[in-house]
Design a protein around this motif. Structure first.
Motif: not given
Length: 116
Positions: A14-15, A17-23
């Protein structure tokens, strides 16, 4: 314990995926002869992580394999040293042949003069 492992990996995914989405941006990567490649930042970080992790992982597995082989060899030699040599069975010795005693008539007197 298995539940905690699954929970940890799900949280890590999950972390990530959030990092990938934000960057999700393109990063210019300078190559040889003035060439330039546009690479997405999460992909670049994954490649950098694998370049650092895989050689260390392979080295660790090789050391563990070598130590396991040494441990197995030591255990085998220890088992051989502890093994009690089984006594060898004696050679076959035939039993002596005993002649049967002649039948005795109970009414005949013995040498002492008694009956049997």
């Amino acid at each position: 314990m298995q539940f905690l492992k699954i929970l940890f990996w799900c949280l890590l995914a999950f972390v990530a995926a959030l990092f990938t989405y934000g960057n999700w941006t393109s990063v210019p990567l300078q190559l040889w002869s003035g060439m330039e490649a546009l690479v997405k930042l999460p992909f670049l970080l994954l490649i950098a992580f694998l370049l650092g992790f895989l050689p260390t992982y392979v080295y660790n597995r090789a050391v563990r394999w070598r130590l396991r082989q040494r441990l197995n060899a030591t255990e085998r030699s220890l088992a051989e040293a502890r093994a009690v040599v089984a006594p060898t069975p004696p050679a076959y010795i035939p039993a002596p042949v005993v002649e049967p005693a002649p039948p005795v008539d109970p009414l005949t007197p013995l040498a002492e003069g008694r009956l049997v």
